[in-house]
Design a protein around this motif. Structure first.
Motif, PDB file in Angstrom:
ATOM      1  N   MET A 206       0.824  -1.204   0.000  1.00  0.00           N
ATOM      2  CA  MET A 206       0.000   0.000   0.000  1.00  0.00           C
ATOM      3  C   MET A 206       0.858   1.254   0.000  1.00  0.00           C
ATOM      4  O   MET A 206       0.526   2.253  -0.668  1.00  0.00           O
ATOM      5  CB  MET A 206      -0.955  -0.022   1.194  1.00  0.00           C
ATOM      6  N   LYS A 207       1.971   1.241   0.720  1.00  0.00           N
ATOM      7  CA  LYS A 207       2.890   2.379   0.698  1.00  0.00           C
ATOM      8  C   LYS A 207       3.454   2.593  -0.704  1.00  0.00           C
ATOM      9  O   LYS A 207       3.539   3.734  -1.198  1.00  0.00           O
ATOM     10  CB  LYS A 207       4.024   2.149   1.694  1.00  0.00           C
ATOM     11  N   ALA A 208       3.825   1.505  -1.365  1.00  0.00           N
ATOM     12  CA  ALA A 208       4.374   1.600  -2.725  1.00  0.00           C
ATOM     13  C   ALA A 208       3.323   2.122  -3.698  1.00  0.00           C
ATOM     14  O   ALA A 208       3.636   2.905  -4.604  1.00  0.00           O
ATOM     15  CB  ALA A 208       4.890   0.238  -3.171  1.00  0.00           C
ATOM     16  N   LEU A 209       2.073   1.714  -3.531  1.00  0.00           N
ATOM     17  CA  LEU A 209       1.013   2.186  -4.417  1.00  0.00           C
ATOM     18  C   LEU A 209       0.699   3.664  -4.181  1.00  0.00           C
ATOM     19  O   LEU A 209       0.408   4.403  -5.133  1.00  0.00           O
ATOM     20  CB  LEU A 209      -0.240   1.334  -4.244  1.00  0.00           C
ATOM     21  N   PRO A 238       5.093  -6.349  -7.219  1.00  0.00           N
ATOM     22  CA  PRO A 238       4.095  -6.841  -8.186  1.00  0.00           C
ATOM     23  C   PRO A 238       2.856  -5.957  -8.271  1.00  0.00           C
ATOM     24  O   PRO A 238       2.287  -5.784  -9.347  1.00  0.00           O
ATOM     25  CB  PRO A 238       3.752  -8.240  -7.668  1.00  0.00           C
ATOM     26  N   GLU A 239       2.444  -5.391  -7.135  1.00  0.00           N
ATOM     27  CA  GLU A 239       1.251  -4.546  -7.137  1.00  0.00           C
ATOM     28  C   GLU A 239       1.474  -3.283  -7.976  1.00  0.00           C
ATOM     29  O   GLU A 239       0.574  -2.825  -8.692  1.00  0.00           O
ATOM     30  CB  GLU A 239       0.874  -4.163  -5.703  1.00  0.00           C
ATOM     31  N   VAL A 240       2.672  -2.716  -7.890  1.00  0.00           N
ATOM     32  CA  VAL A 240       2.983  -1.545  -8.710  1.00  0.00           C
ATOM     33  C   VAL A 240       3.097  -1.943 -10.177  1.00  0.00           C
ATOM     34  O   VAL A 240       2.696  -1.192 -11.068  1.00  0.00           O
ATOM     35  CB  VAL A 240       4.276  -0.870  -8.219  1.00  0.00           C
ATOM     36  N   ARG A 241       3.601  -3.120 -10.442  1.00  0.00           N
ATOM     37  CA  ARG A 241       3.662  -3.615 -11.819  1.00  0.00           C
ATOM     38  C   ARG A 241       2.251  -3.694 -12.422  1.00  0.00           C
ATOM     39  O   ARG A 241       2.039  -3.319 -13.575  1.00  0.00           O
ATOM     40  CB  ARG A 241       4.342  -4.980 -11.854  1.00  0.00           C
ATOM     41  N   VAL A 242       1.282  -4.167 -11.643  1.00  0.00           N
ATOM     42  CA  VAL A 242      -0.105  -4.230 -12.120  1.00  0.00           C
ATOM     43  C   VAL A 242      -0.610  -2.826 -12.439  1.00  0.00           C
ATOM     44  O   VAL A 242      -1.283  -2.602 -13.460  1.00  0.00           O
ATOM     45  CB  VAL A 242      -0.998  -4.916 -11.072  1.00  0.00           C
TER      46      VAL A 242
END
Length: 256
Positions: A206-209, A238-242
């Motif tokens: 969540m911090k990265a997003l 991976p979440e940022v990749r999405v």
């Protein structure tokens, strides 16, 4: 389990342990999987394939001809997965030969009353379309997306996974994964952090997003500059990749 007043075409295929209520009409070329519950006064036309354990409430219209004026009665399809809830007066239309010839709906979705999914749409899994949500033709809705009540999605739009569309919004551009939008036209208002928290996303993710959102929406970067900066992150979660890929996949341009 099938009411005596239900009208079922001899060409329909009905699975095991299916309940069909009074005055429901099941047309030819319809397949209904095991353990489905079809309430009274439902109309299902085909070609339509419905998976297992779906619940369809009264007055829903499933697999009907689409409203596209180019449609001339071709045998297009509606494909529905498992464990969906389709509430009162929902309308789900088949595809057109101008696209993939089918409308596809995944599993574990909730279609609230009066929601509409037009021809050639693709709906993922675990989505919620709240009351009177209207999705125009050729749209793609990602997994876990939530569309608020009375929202409207313009044709050919893409809504990324875990995105949130606020009540009464009109979506005219693509919405990247995880992003919350609101208004007319719908504009971004941050990441869908409450939804991500409920679905067990890590604090790190969540911090990265949050950082990724700032790079795209708050720092004055062009989209090309923002994506290049995100691609250079180490580590690139991976979440940022999405999130990045949902922007790269946009054909209409993203809401900014």
């Amino acid at each position: 389990m099938i009411h005596e007043t239900a009208i079922i075409d001899p060409g329909a295929k009905i699975g095991e342990n299916v309940t069909i209520g009074a005055f429901t009409v099941i047309g030819a070329h319809v397949e209904i999987g095991d353990d489905c519950v079809i309430s009274p006064h439902v109309v299902i036309n085909g070609p339509t394939v419905i998976g297992k354990r779906n619940r369809i409430y009264q007055f829903a219209s499933v697999g009907e001809d689409c409203q596209d004026l180019k449609y001339k009665g071709e045998p297009t399809r509606l494909i529905i997965g498992d464990d969906n809830t389709i509430r009162e007066f929902t309308t789900l239309h088949r595809g057109t030969i101008q696209d993939s010839e089918e409308t596809r709906i995944g599993s574990h979705n909730l279609f609230m009353a009066y929601s509409h999914v037009a021809h050639d749409c693709i709906i993922g899994n675990h989505c919620i379309l709240a009351n009177a949500t209207q999705v125009a033709g050729h749209c793609v809705i990602g997994n876990h997306a939530i569309l608020g009540g009375n929202s409207g999605i313009h044709q050919f739009c893409q809504i990324g996974e875990h995105a949130f569309v606020g009540t009464g919004s009109t979506v005219l551009k693509d919405i990247p994964a995880y992003v919350t939008v609101q208004g007319f036209p719908a504009s971004p208002h941050g990441m869908n952090m409450e939804g991500l928290k409920r679905r067990g996303f890590s604090r790190e993710a969540m911090k990265a997003l949050r950082h990724a959102y700032k790079v795209v929406y708050r720092e004055g970067n062009t989209l090309k500059e923002a994506l290049a900066e995100l691609e250079s992150l180490d580590p690139l979660l991976p979440e940022v990749r999405v999130f990045i890929e949902s922007i790269q996949a946009s054909k209409r341009g993203i809401a900014r």
